[in-house]
Write a protein that holds these residues in place. Sequence first.
Motif, PDB file in Angstrom:
ATOM      1  N   GLY A 178     -11.178  -4.859  -6.847  1.00 40.02           N
ATOM      2  CA  GLY A 178     -10.333  -4.102  -5.929  1.00 40.02           C
ATOM      3  C   GLY A 178     -11.127  -3.008  -5.239  1.00 40.02           C
ATOM      4  O   GLY A 178     -12.358  -2.943  -5.307  1.00 40.02           O
ATOM      5  N   ASN A 179     -10.423  -2.137  -4.562  1.00 38.75           N
ATOM      6  CA  ASN A 179     -11.064  -1.070  -3.795  1.00 38.75           C
ATOM      7  C   ASN A 179     -11.497   0.081  -4.701  1.00 38.75           C
ATOM      8  O   ASN A 179     -10.990   0.218  -5.819  1.00 38.75           O
ATOM      9  CB  ASN A 179     -10.112  -0.565  -2.711  1.00 38.75           C
ATOM     10  N   PRO A 180     -12.406   0.938  -4.232  1.00 41.62           N
ATOM     11  CA  PRO A 180     -12.849   2.079  -5.043  1.00 41.62           C
ATOM     12  C   PRO A 180     -11.695   3.044  -5.332  1.00 41.62           C
ATOM     13  O   PRO A 180     -10.768   3.181  -4.534  1.00 41.62           O
ATOM     14  CB  PRO A 180     -13.919   2.750  -4.167  1.00 41.62           C
ATOM     15  N   ARG A 181     -11.761   3.699  -6.494  1.00 43.61           N
ATOM     16  CA  ARG A 181     -10.782   4.735  -6.822  1.00 43.61           C
ATOM     17  C   ARG A 181     -11.190   6.057  -6.176  1.00 43.61           C
ATOM     18  O   ARG A 181     -12.376   6.277  -5.946  1.00 43.61           O
ATOM     19  CB  ARG A 181     -10.688   4.899  -8.342  1.00 43.61           C
ATOM     20  N   PRO A 182     -10.226   6.933  -5.857  1.00 42.67           N
ATOM     21  CA  PRO A 182      -8.784   6.757  -6.057  1.00 42.67           C
ATOM     22  C   PRO A 182      -8.209   5.761  -5.051  1.00 42.67           C
ATOM     23  O   PRO A 182      -8.658   5.692  -3.907  1.00 42.67           O
ATOM     24  CB  PRO A 182      -8.215   8.164  -5.825  1.00 42.67           C
ATOM     25  N   ARG A 183      -7.186   5.034  -5.490  1.00 39.09           N
ATOM     26  CA  ARG A 183      -6.617   3.989  -4.637  1.00 39.09           C
ATOM     27  C   ARG A 183      -5.107   3.884  -4.773  1.00 39.09           C
ATOM     28  O   ARG A 183      -4.496   2.938  -4.301  1.00 39.09           O
ATOM     29  CB  ARG A 183      -7.284   2.650  -4.961  1.00 39.09           C
ATOM     30  N   ILE A 184      -4.525   4.905  -5.419  1.00 43.22           N
ATOM     31  CA  ILE A 184      -3.068   4.999  -5.434  1.00 43.22           C
ATOM     32  C   ILE A 184      -2.687   6.472  -5.496  1.00 43.22           C
ATOM     33  O   ILE A 184      -3.335   7.263  -6.197  1.00 43.22           O
ATOM     34  CB  ILE A 184      -2.460   4.191  -6.608  1.00 43.22           C
ATOM     35  N   TRP A 185      -1.673   6.827  -4.720  1.00 42.93           N
ATOM     36  CA  TRP A 185      -1.260   8.220  -4.594  1.00 42.93           C
ATOM     37  C   TRP A 185       0.260   8.311  -4.672  1.00 42.93           C
ATOM     38  O   TRP A 185       0.967   7.427  -4.207  1.00 42.93           O
ATOM     39  CB  TRP A 185      -1.725   8.797  -3.248  1.00 42.93           C
ATOM     40  N   ARG A 186       0.739   9.408  -5.238  1.00 45.17           N
ATOM     41  CA  ARG A 186       2.180   9.684  -5.257  1.00 45.17           C
ATOM     42  C   ARG A 186       2.537  10.624  -4.111  1.00 45.17           C
ATOM     43  O   ARG A 186       1.794  11.560  -3.806  1.00 45.17           O
ATOM     44  CB  ARG A 186       2.599  10.352  -6.564  1.00 45.17           C
ATOM     45  N   HIS A 187       3.694  10.384  -3.518  1.00 42.66           N
ATOM     46  CA  HIS A 187       4.328  11.341  -2.601  1.00 42.66           C
ATOM     47  C   HIS A 187       5.636  11.726  -3.281  1.00 42.66           C
ATOM     48  O   HIS A 187       6.673  11.092  -3.068  1.00 42.66           O
ATOM     49  CB  HIS A 187       4.560  10.706  -1.232  1.00 42.66           C
ATOM     50  N   VAL A 188       5.550  12.731  -4.141  1.00 43.06           N
ATOM     51  CA  VAL A 188       6.637  12.986  -5.088  1.00 43.06           C
ATOM     52  C   VAL A 188       7.924  13.406  -4.384  1.00 43.06           C
ATOM     53  O   VAL A 188       9.010  12.927  -4.725  1.00 43.06           O
ATOM     54  CB  VAL A 188       6.206  14.054  -6.118  1.00 43.06           C
ATOM     55  N   LYS A 189       7.824  14.293  -3.394  1.00 39.89           N
ATOM     56  CA  LYS A 189       9.042  14.752  -2.706  1.00 39.89           C
ATOM     57  C   LYS A 189       9.764  13.593  -2.030  1.00 39.89           C
ATOM     58  O   LYS A 189      10.997  13.561  -1.969  1.00 39.89           O
ATOM     59  CB  LYS A 189       8.701  15.831  -1.681  1.00 39.89           C
ATOM     60  N   GLU A 190       9.008  12.630  -1.512  1.00 40.25           N
ATOM     61  CA  GLU A 190       9.606  11.480  -0.832  1.00 40.25           C
ATOM     62  C   GLU A 190       9.919  10.328  -1.791  1.00 40.25           C
ATOM     63  O   GLU A 190      10.449   9.307  -1.384  1.00 40.25           O
ATOM     64  CB  GLU A 190       8.663  10.971   0.273  1.00 40.25           C
ATOM     65  N   GLU A 191       9.539  10.489  -3.077  1.00 39.96           N
ATOM     66  CA  GLU A 191       9.704   9.434  -4.075  1.00 39.96           C
ATOM     67  C   GLU A 191       9.052   8.130  -3.589  1.00 39.96           C
ATOM     68  O   GLU A 191       9.664   7.064  -3.530  1.00 39.96           O
ATOM     69  CB  GLU A 191      11.176   9.216  -4.438  1.00 39.96           C
ATOM     70  N   ALA A 192       7.785   8.272  -3.250  1.00 40.75           N
ATOM     71  CA  ALA A 192       7.022   7.153  -2.701  1.00 40.75           C
ATOM     72  C   ALA A 192       5.689   7.026  -3.416  1.00 40.75           C
ATOM     73  O   ALA A 192       5.211   7.958  -4.071  1.00 40.75           O
ATOM     74  CB  ALA A 192       6.783   7.362  -1.205  1.00 40.75           C
ATOM     75  N   LEU A 193       5.090   5.852  -3.280  1.00 43.40           N
ATOM     76  CA  LEU A 193       3.705   5.617  -3.658  1.00 43.40           C
ATOM     77  C   LEU A 193       2.965   5.131  -2.425  1.00 43.40           C
ATOM     78  O   LEU A 193       3.563   4.562  -1.514  1.00 43.40           O
ATOM     79  CB  LEU A 193       3.596   4.543  -4.748  1.00 43.40           C
ATOM     80  N   GLN A 194       1.671   5.362  -2.421  1.00 44.13           N
ATOM     81  CA  GLN A 194       0.811   4.777  -1.404  1.00 44.13           C
ATOM     82  C   GLN A 194      -0.355   4.142  -2.147  1.00 44.13           C
ATOM     83  O   GLN A 194      -1.041   4.800  -2.929  1.00 44.13           O
ATOM     84  CB  GLN A 194       0.321   5.841  -0.426  1.00 44.13           C
ATOM     85  N   ASN A 195      -0.539   2.823  -1.954  1.00 44.32           N
ATOM     86  CA  ASN A 195      -1.585   2.155  -2.716  1.00 44.32           C
ATOM     87  C   ASN A 195      -2.538   1.398  -1.810  1.00 44.32           C
ATOM     88  O   ASN A 195      -2.140   0.806  -0.816  1.00 44.32           O
ATOM     89  CB  ASN A 195      -0.967   1.238  -3.788  1.00 44.32           C
ATOM     90  N   ALA A 196      -3.812   1.460  -2.205  1.00 46.08           N
ATOM     91  CA  ALA A 196      -4.866   0.701  -1.539  1.00 46.08           C
ATOM     92  C   ALA A 196      -5.653  -0.052  -2.607  1.00 46.08           C
ATOM     93  O   ALA A 196      -6.881  -0.047  -2.615  1.00 46.08           O
ATOM     94  CB  ALA A 196      -5.773   1.640  -0.746  1.00 46.08           C
ATOM     95  N   MET A 197      -4.919  -0.674  -3.537  1.00 42.56           N
ATOM     96  CA  MET A 197      -5.545  -1.289  -4.703  1.00 42.56           C
ATOM     97  C   MET A 197      -6.519  -2.403  -4.326  1.00 42.56           C
ATOM     98  O   MET A 197      -7.610  -2.502  -4.874  1.00 42.56           O
ATOM     99  CB  MET A 197      -4.479  -1.845  -5.641  1.00 42.56           C
TER     100      MET A 197
END
Length: 352
Positions: free
Chosen positions: A100-119
Amino acid sequence: MDYERLKPLLFRLDPETAHHMVAGLLGCAQRFTPLFSLIPGLEEPVRDERLSQELMGLRFDNPVGLAAGFDKNGELIGAMARLGFGFTEVGTVTPRPQPGNPRPRIWRHVKEEALQNAMGFNNDGAEALGKRLKKARPYPIPVGVNIGKNKITPEEKALEDYAACIDTLADLADYLVVNISSPNTPGLRDLQNEAFIAELFAMIKEKTDKPVLLKIAPDMSEASAVTLCVKAVEVGAAGIIATNTSIDYSLVAHPVDRGGISGRPIREKSFAIFEAIAKELFGRALLVSVGGIDSGYEAYRRIKAGASLVQVYTGLIYRGPGLPTLIDRTLLHLLEKDGFSHISEAVGVDRR
């Protein structure tokens, strides 16, 4: 400790580290079931015939499934059944292992209750998954296998990767899902065209009679999505899964510049694409809705719009392991409220 009290502690960790910790606990509990009692927020699954359906020749005890991406390597099938899921989808798997892609590759957007992933389809490869699936049989719930292409495979040879996955895994899958909609493999979304779909399903027909679904992105226009999905069904797709993650970075306040967004911010975008497809294909193909579903009320909206099944992922991170059971209980309440004696009466009621 309930999940809401545990969540701030988990969220102090890097998202991928937290995922591995949770997966490790679930894996241990799968081998030694008393450990399930230690999982915060976990309750006994709902068992109610009003939620059961026979679809694609398979029995689904309830319509709530785990979306691909959480259990990439097929290590948690028994645990997902214990969490109350009616089915699970493993992968995305590629023919050859890849990091997969280099880390970091997943992030939380806590206020929006979202994830963003580039796994980037990190997985152990088709052969390793096949060995795990053989050991896991007979499955406690239906198991879908989500297949993709390796990053290094050029676009013109993508068909060979899908064929290799089917050769290795079709006999072990209850159903297959073709993933051409992840934003994290370069060029993959370019395969979302009618010519490739026709070629792909012609190949699939020659190799397996297992049901195969197409998973699409939420960032296409509604007209393009409908055209593509209609073509897929015409050439042999058993159903459509809508949708994958979104590359519309305006959906969150502080996006990173890569990967796909999932969770609550894509709810309406995902629903709009799903509903457009359902207006055209309800009754002609199995429809599965995913994207921003984190409650029984949202699941019910998708079901009434035409979804026989729904899937969750990000909602599980923010709501905890009790989410499948919570959704099932809410669905039963809403069915009773609307005078339905079985979930099949609610599926597509808005389309009739």
